[in-house]
Write a protein that holds these residues in place. Sequence first.
Motif, PDB file in Angstrom:
ATOM      1  N   CYS A   1     -10.514   0.303   4.171  1.00 38.29           N
ATOM      2  CA  CYS A   1     -10.702   0.305   2.721  1.00 38.29           C
ATOM      3  C   CYS A   1     -12.152   0.591   2.355  1.00 38.29           C
ATOM      4  O   CYS A   1     -13.074  -0.008   2.912  1.00 38.29           O
ATOM      5  CB  CYS A   1     -10.301  -1.044   2.127  1.00 38.29           C
TER       6      CYS A   1
ATOM      7  N   LEU B   1      -9.945   6.935   7.168  1.00 38.47           N
ATOM      8  CA  LEU B   1     -10.996   6.976   6.161  1.00 38.47           C
ATOM      9  C   LEU B   1     -12.151   7.800   6.712  1.00 38.47           C
ATOM     10  O   LEU B   1     -12.655   7.523   7.803  1.00 38.47           O
ATOM     11  CB  LEU B   1     -11.469   5.564   5.807  1.00 38.47           C
TER      12      LEU B   1
ATOM     13  N   THR C   1      -8.810   1.058  -2.573  1.00 35.92           N
ATOM     14  CA  THR C   1      -8.804   2.385  -1.953  1.00 35.92           C
ATOM     15  C   THR C   1      -8.758   2.219  -0.444  1.00 35.92           C
ATOM     16  O   THR C   1      -9.792   2.056   0.207  1.00 35.92           O
ATOM     17  CB  THR C   1     -10.040   3.209  -2.376  1.00 35.92           C
ATOM     18  N   CYS C   2      -7.549   2.219   0.091  1.00 32.69           N
ATOM     19  CA  CYS C   2      -7.345   2.006   1.519  1.00 32.69           C
ATOM     20  C   CYS C   2      -6.439   3.096   2.070  1.00 32.69           C
ATOM     21  O   CYS C   2      -5.604   3.645   1.351  1.00 32.69           O
ATOM     22  CB  CYS C   2      -6.705   0.638   1.786  1.00 32.69           C
ATOM     23  N   ASP C   3      -6.610   3.383   3.331  1.00 30.39           N
ATOM     24  CA  ASP C   3      -5.762   4.375   3.968  1.00 30.39           C
ATOM     25  C   ASP C   3      -5.774   4.141   5.468  1.00 30.39           C
ATOM     26  O   ASP C   3      -6.608   3.397   5.989  1.00 30.39           O
ATOM     27  CB  ASP C   3      -6.247   5.792   3.651  1.00 30.39           C
TER      28      ASP C   3
ATOM     29  N   ASP D   1      -4.970  12.554  -4.513  1.00 27.62           N
ATOM     30  CA  ASP D   1      -5.850  11.389  -4.422  1.00 27.62           C
ATOM     31  C   ASP D   1      -5.334  10.406  -3.374  1.00 27.62           C
ATOM     32  O   ASP D   1      -4.159  10.420  -2.995  1.00 27.62           O
ATOM     33  CB  ASP D   1      -5.937  10.665  -5.776  1.00 27.62           C
ATOM     34  N   SER D   2      -6.251   9.536  -2.925  1.00 30.25           N
ATOM     35  CA  SER D   2      -5.816   8.383  -2.147  1.00 30.25           C
ATOM     36  C   SER D   2      -5.110   7.423  -3.090  1.00 30.25           C
ATOM     37  O   SER D   2      -5.639   7.074  -4.149  1.00 30.25           O
ATOM     38  CB  SER D   2      -7.012   7.692  -1.490  1.00 30.25           C
ATOM     39  N   GLN D   3      -3.923   7.016  -2.715  1.00 27.95           N
ATOM     40  CA  GLN D   3      -3.109   6.193  -3.586  1.00 27.95           C
ATOM     41  C   GLN D   3      -3.491   4.720  -3.456  1.00 27.95           C
ATOM     42  O   GLN D   3      -4.150   4.316  -2.494  1.00 27.95           O
ATOM     43  CB  GLN D   3      -1.637   6.400  -3.253  1.00 27.95           C
TER      44      GLN D   3
ATOM     45  N   PHE E   1       1.258   5.431   0.623  1.00 24.87           N
ATOM     46  CA  PHE E   1       0.680   6.561   1.351  1.00 24.87           C
ATOM     47  C   PHE E   1       1.541   7.798   1.128  1.00 24.87           C
ATOM     48  O   PHE E   1       2.757   7.744   1.324  1.00 24.87           O
ATOM     49  CB  PHE E   1       0.614   6.255   2.850  1.00 24.87           C
TER      50      PHE E   1
ATOM     51  N   SER F   1       0.856  -1.191   0.000  1.00 26.95           N
ATOM     52  CA  SER F   1       0.000   0.000   0.000  1.00 26.95           C
ATOM     53  C   SER F   1       0.886   1.233   0.000  1.00 26.95           C
ATOM     54  O   SER F   1       1.947   1.250   0.620  1.00 26.95           O
ATOM     55  CB  SER F   1      -0.909   0.011   1.238  1.00 26.95           C
TER      56      SER F   1
END
Length: 811
Positions: free
Chosen positions: A348, A358, A353-355, A268-270, A234, A232
Amino acid sequence: ASFTISLHKADNTTVTIKLRPGLSTSCRIHVKNVNWSELKIKPGQNVTFIFTCSTPEKYFITEIQKNIDCVSGPCPFGDVHLYPPGLPRLNRTYIWDVKASTKAGLELKFTTSWLRQIEPGETCPDSVSYNINSSIDTATVNIGTFCRNGSVSRVKLLGGVVMSLHLPWHSPLTTSGFNIANRASIKRLCIIESILKGESSITLMSPNYPLGFPEDELMTWQFVIPLNMRASVFFHNYSLSNCERKEERVEYYIPGSPSNPEVFKLSDSQPANIAGSFNMSLQGCDQDAQNPGALRLLFQVVVQHPQVDENVTHLVDLSKEKNMTVTIHSEGWPGHVPLMSEPICLICKDHRTCDRALTLTSGAVYRISFLCKDLSRLRITAEKGIGCMDIRWCQRKIYSLSVPKAITRLPIRLYKFIWKLLATDMINVEITSPSLKLQQHVPEQRCNTSYSYSIVSATPETELNVGVFCPGGSIEKIQMRNNITISLKTFGKGLINESVPQDLKMSFVPHIKDECIFTVSPNPKAKVYLQTPSWPYGLPPYVSVSWFIVVPSRQTARLGFSKDRMGIACETGRAYINIKEEILGAEEIVRREDELLPQPRNMHHNFWVNVSNCKPVDKTQLTLQFWVTFADKQIDLGIILAVVAGAVVLTAIGLTVFCVKRKKKKTQNPMVGVYNANVNTQMPGKKGLFGKGRQNNDSHVYAVIDDAVVYGHLLKESNGSVAPEVDVYRPFDGPMGSLPPSPPPFSFRKDIKHSSNTEEPLPLMDTDQDTYTFAHQKSGQSEDNGDANKNDKGDTSVLLLENKERDGLAE
């Protein structure tokens, strides 16, 4: 000790020994009977020297630079050696300056230890560091500074390279740890390869960081990851330049993706949860010549094992909510940044699309999943806004301040839920807890529940921290002015599920004069502690706060203060404490800041306590705490005896009336009640409340009158006490009104006069309390004669009992 350095001319190497920057010392380099502060040995020279001090490493450093020309001749590819040997034990910097054509690429391959990039100003644990610069024509770009024991295995560059290795004087390192190879043109500034074998986390930066990435340049990071692992990306810190043409962007090439390359903005969210290896490229733009700005990027790549429940989704339905946001985040967010060694938890919205954090907004339905081994490391913070701009539209509306089920059903601990209540100046907020009630968190009575409420009333000028409250107390209602923030915070496990009751309600009400009014209805067996807002920092200047204490009908309250004085000195105005029972004619107790507070006292009725602050002098603050206890009312023995005596008298009267009634029924004829017109039926003073008086209506005429009523006024006890009056209306003389009693005038006053507050009792209501008399009509007396006597003010009628007595005497 002496040192000899011999340089071959073909090596094209220069050795310079010089003082550390900023040092001035008497230690010198002694060469052929001459002392030097700096020694430079060029290719082809052989020099022997000694130092004039025993610790030269404290004062001198060595710089070894080797120039390699790969443009005009062949390049010495292969392992790079530390040359020359026999250098003194000083801090050393080896520099390899390689000139190469932009049509070819150079590759630095690290063999003994891979590298880890560090931020500018950061140092390596072993003080061994590498610095890589790309050199194209006259331009130099700093690719980055690296330590050993990392994941960067290769760096490919376009054109020339300046490679530096910094070694401390005590380092045992004897090899450079890398080699140089020739490669075809890479058609970009550089390519950095990173190999991650297990669960790990790396941080990388764009070239020239924190300065700007070169204009309209392209570079790539290649991440080699096992297929059974998940990666992932960030972005932690980035900025954009001012572009005239093109657009700055990030491109991902992910094997197996149907849309390679995948293009993202830096905002954007990577991508997350990437299976296996992938490439990431940063593309610059043509910048504005007048105001170029700076493109820079610091990011993190986290590699972890797939989670067992990564395909388990949780439904979060916020479609019916308004003005609400829900953020799911790691513990300590946003202030605490987890260490690179800590296992990461991701939230997610979909598969990619996870971070670490959220945020979900109201009005939508979400299906979320978690990439986290330990969900107890995650938290939920939510915020909801409720506003009222017109009291006509929201006065009668009651809002429930409870956590939605969409949040409580998640397997994540709720950390904080914030309600922001916004209204205009003339609209205030009322908070109620009808069933649970609220307990104020004070040192003597601490909250031990799984959650609490922190309430703050704020304006642009001041902030009033009303206090911390938890369920299970005595406070039924709190009315506050200004905009209110209520924060529900959990403790311990703190998970509010459907089994934990919540009953906090809120409504908008018209303007109140005090900043805060508490309504307290304590448990009769409890001791309640209450304290002023903004504890322990002090009540803000000119703020007035009131408490309305409800006293049960069969209870007596005892009120006491925790200290003898207010403990402040006023610079402007006066501070007051007002205490008053809510009953007609009650005494008001008033104390100023320079007076002793009241001693503990009993309160028999509902009462008010008000605290009004002045502007205190520096270093003094108004903080007050008081307590309330309850006890059953004590009934006086004299009252009990009087009640018993009254009951005995009433019993005797009843028996007497019964006996007289039986005796008279045997001897007397039926009696007729006749109205005596000569008796004054008007009460002196004010006229009656009725528009039509008793003389002008028939309300006093009786069809049949019981004998006991006729003779009741003659029945007396042997001790001379008169029996209770008969047929007399007794009016209610208590306070009357359509509204509950108003609180005493507790607003801030410059001064107040002490008075005994002896109020005149209200006048009795005008009522008809006329006495009826009953007489025989004489046989020869006509109705006209009776009418003629109406104007006579004397009592000319003959009482029935008197006539009977006279008849008895005549016989």
